[in-house]
Design a protein around this motif. Structure first.
Motif, PDB file in Angstrom:
ATOM      1  N   ASP A  92       0.847  -1.195   0.000  1.00  0.00           N
ATOM      2  CA  ASP A  92       0.000   0.000   0.000  1.00  0.00           C
ATOM      3  C   ASP A  92       0.881   1.243   0.000  1.00  0.00           C
ATOM      4  OD1 ASP A  92      -1.829   2.067   0.421  1.00  0.00           O
ATOM      5  OD2 ASP A  92      -3.145   0.786   1.611  1.00  0.00           O
ATOM      6  N   VAL A  93       1.203   1.728  -1.188  1.00  0.00           N
ATOM      7  CA  VAL A  93       2.092   2.885  -1.318  1.00  0.00           C
ATOM      8  C   VAL A  93       1.482   4.118  -0.671  1.00  0.00           C
ATOM      9  CG1 VAL A  93       3.126   4.486  -2.972  1.00  0.00           C
ATOM     10  CG2 VAL A  93       3.260   2.022  -3.367  1.00  0.00           C
ATOM     11  N   VAL A  94       0.187   4.343  -0.889  1.00  0.00           N
ATOM     12  CA  VAL A  94      -0.448   5.563  -0.385  1.00  0.00           C
ATOM     13  C   VAL A  94      -0.395   5.615   1.133  1.00  0.00           C
ATOM     14  CG1 VAL A  94      -2.634   6.799  -0.177  1.00  0.00           C
ATOM     15  CG2 VAL A  94      -1.914   5.927  -2.394  1.00  0.00           C
ATOM     16  N   ASN A  95      -0.781   4.545   1.802  1.00  0.00           N
ATOM     17  CA  ASN A  95      -0.766   4.555   3.269  1.00  0.00           C
ATOM     18  C   ASN A  95       0.654   4.700   3.804  1.00  0.00           C
ATOM     19  OD1 ASN A  95      -3.497   4.424   3.714  1.00  0.00           O
ATOM     20  ND2 ASN A  95      -3.562   2.202   3.910  1.00  0.00           N
ATOM     21  N   PHE A  96       1.597   4.010   3.172  1.00  0.00           N
ATOM     22  CA  PHE A  96       2.984   4.075   3.635  1.00  0.00           C
ATOM     23  C   PHE A  96       3.518   5.497   3.538  1.00  0.00           C
ATOM     24  CE2 PHE A  96       7.542   3.736   3.445  1.00  0.00           C
ATOM     25  CZ  PHE A  96       7.845   2.702   4.312  1.00  0.00           C
ATOM     26  N   LEU A  97       3.315   6.144   2.379  1.00  0.00           N
ATOM     27  CA  LEU A  97       3.883   7.472   2.180  1.00  0.00           C
ATOM     28  C   LEU A  97       3.085   8.559   2.893  1.00  0.00           C
ATOM     29  CD1 LEU A  97       4.998   7.255  -1.552  1.00  0.00           C
ATOM     30  CD2 LEU A  97       6.381   7.003   0.500  1.00  0.00           C
ATOM     31  N   SER A  98       1.776   8.380   3.018  1.00  0.00           N
ATOM     32  CA  SER A  98       1.005   9.391   3.742  1.00  0.00           C
ATOM     33  C   SER A  98       1.400   9.402   5.209  1.00  0.00           C
ATOM     34  CB  SER A  98      -0.496   9.140   3.587  1.00  0.00           C
ATOM     35  OG  SER A  98      -0.883   7.907   4.163  1.00  0.00           O
ATOM     36  N   PHE A 123      -1.475  11.639  -5.082  1.00  0.00           N
ATOM     37  CA  PHE A 123      -1.979  13.014  -5.193  1.00  0.00           C
ATOM     38  C   PHE A 123      -3.502  13.052  -5.049  1.00  0.00           C
ATOM     39  CE2 PHE A 123       1.660  15.168  -7.793  1.00  0.00           C
ATOM     40  CZ  PHE A 123       2.498  14.999  -6.710  1.00  0.00           C
ATOM     41  N   LEU A 124      -4.194  12.071  -5.652  1.00  0.00           N
ATOM     42  CA  LEU A 124      -5.652  12.050  -5.563  1.00  0.00           C
ATOM     43  C   LEU A 124      -6.119  11.771  -4.139  1.00  0.00           C
ATOM     44  CD1 LEU A 124      -6.545  10.062  -8.813  1.00  0.00           C
ATOM     45  CD2 LEU A 124      -7.205  12.425  -8.296  1.00  0.00           C
ATOM     46  N   THR A 125      -5.395  10.898  -3.442  1.00  0.00           N
ATOM     47  CA  THR A 125      -5.799  10.506  -2.094  1.00  0.00           C
ATOM     48  C   THR A 125      -5.336  11.509  -1.048  1.00  0.00           C
ATOM     49  OG1 THR A 125      -5.578   8.203  -2.798  1.00  0.00           O
ATOM     50  CG2 THR A 125      -5.765   8.587  -0.438  1.00  0.00           C
ATOM     51  N   CYS A 126      -4.173  12.103  -1.257  1.00  0.00           N
ATOM     52  CA  CYS A 126      -3.563  12.998  -0.259  1.00  0.00           C
ATOM     53  C   CYS A 126      -3.169  14.332  -0.891  1.00  0.00           C
ATOM     54  CB  CYS A 126      -2.331  12.336   0.354  1.00  0.00           C
ATOM     55  SG  CYS A 126      -2.634  10.709   1.081  1.00  0.00           S
TER      56      CYS A 126
END
Length: 291
Positions: A92-98, A123-126
């Protein structure tokens, strides 16, 4: 050692050799490194390759996250049958980087070496973290390309993501394929002493992964342009590329063209090939030893 910011190296490793060589350099010169993969296979082979390589060279501290998948990814992966067992990787790239962005207000240097699907999803998620990302990617062309009827590889693989990221990113920069697809940056099986060193009987054990990648890639293409290592250098502020401002329209197929009512981006205007090869040779055995 580059230790001023966290660097996210976003790669489709396991296809063109330049990704593996760029990861090799990044692992050697970046203290706070995160690797995410794009154009990922169903079995997360690219992330497994990166994980195995980093573990073998002593960078077990570097996180590897399996990222976005695209149709046909297995056909663009040349390392089938060459991958050793590797530690499991998160997916999960988004959760890891956010989480990383939320625990630090520092700038994140994102180096895009492949389709930019991960960046677009982040970008869309965060969107509240967009200004925290300093984004440099390899790809795009303006004045000439080997096939002007289409976009270069990275934008072409996910053109919608490419269009979104260039429009949303805070001061995006593109190292154009116009400047990297050149003989000055080509490494082939006859390029001394890299390939000879990789395939030598006394090469270190970890070199076998890169050697297999090189052998498989050279069966497809006669050489590999050092697109991604040069993009990494530019993102880290190494003086190998000059940049200028262009106002561009971004077509649905990922091609960019100058237009006065378009999006302002930074693009490479030229590369100092001698400086680039000299910098890479500080890590990679690219230059023949002195006689």
């Amino acid at each position: 050692m580059f230790d001023r910011h966290t660097v996210v190296f976003d790669t489709d490793i396991g296809h063109d050799l330049d990704d593996a060589l760029a990861l090799w350099v990044a692992a050697a010169v970046v203290a706070d490194l995160i690797v995410v993969t794009n154009d990922e296979t169903p079995n997360h082979d690219r992330a497994r390759y990166a994980r195995a390589f980093l573990d073998r060279i002593g960078r077990r501290d570097v996180p590897v996250v399996a990222g976005s998948a695209l149709d046909g990814s297995e056909d663009r992966f040349v390392m089938h049958g060459h991958l050793p067992e590797a530690r499991p990787v998160p997916t999960d790239v988004v959760n890891f980087l956010s989480h990383m962005c939320e625990t630090s207000t520092d700038t994140i240097i994102w180096v895009g070496c492949g389709p930019v699907s991960n960046v677009a999803e982040f970008f869309l998620t965060c969107p509240h973290h967009i200004e925290q990302i300093e984004f440099t990617m390899q790809g795009g062309w303006l004045d000439h390309y080997r096939n002007p009827s289409k976009a270069s590889h990275n934008p072409r693989m996910d053109p919608a993501a490419f269009g979104l990221v260039l429009r949303a990113a805070h001061r995006p920069r593109c190292v154009l394929s116009t400047h990297t697809n050149t003989p000055e940056l080509a490494v082939g099986p006859d390029s001394p002493p890299l390939y000879t060193w990789l395939t030598a009987p006394d090469a270190p054990p970890w070199a076998g992964l890169v050697a297999a990648n090189a052998t498989e890639w050279f069966a497809h293409r006669p050489s590999s342009w050092m697109n991604d290592p040069v993009t990494l250098a530019a993102a880290l502020g190494v003086p190998v590329a000059e940049f200028g401002t262009e106002t561009v329209r971004i077509a649905a197929d990922g091609r960019i063209s100058r237009h006065p009512d378009g999006r302002v981006i930074e693009v490479s205007t030229g590369i100092d090939y001698t400086a680039a090869v000299t910098w890479l040779s500080e890590v990679l055995p690219l230059n023949p030893p002195p006689q």
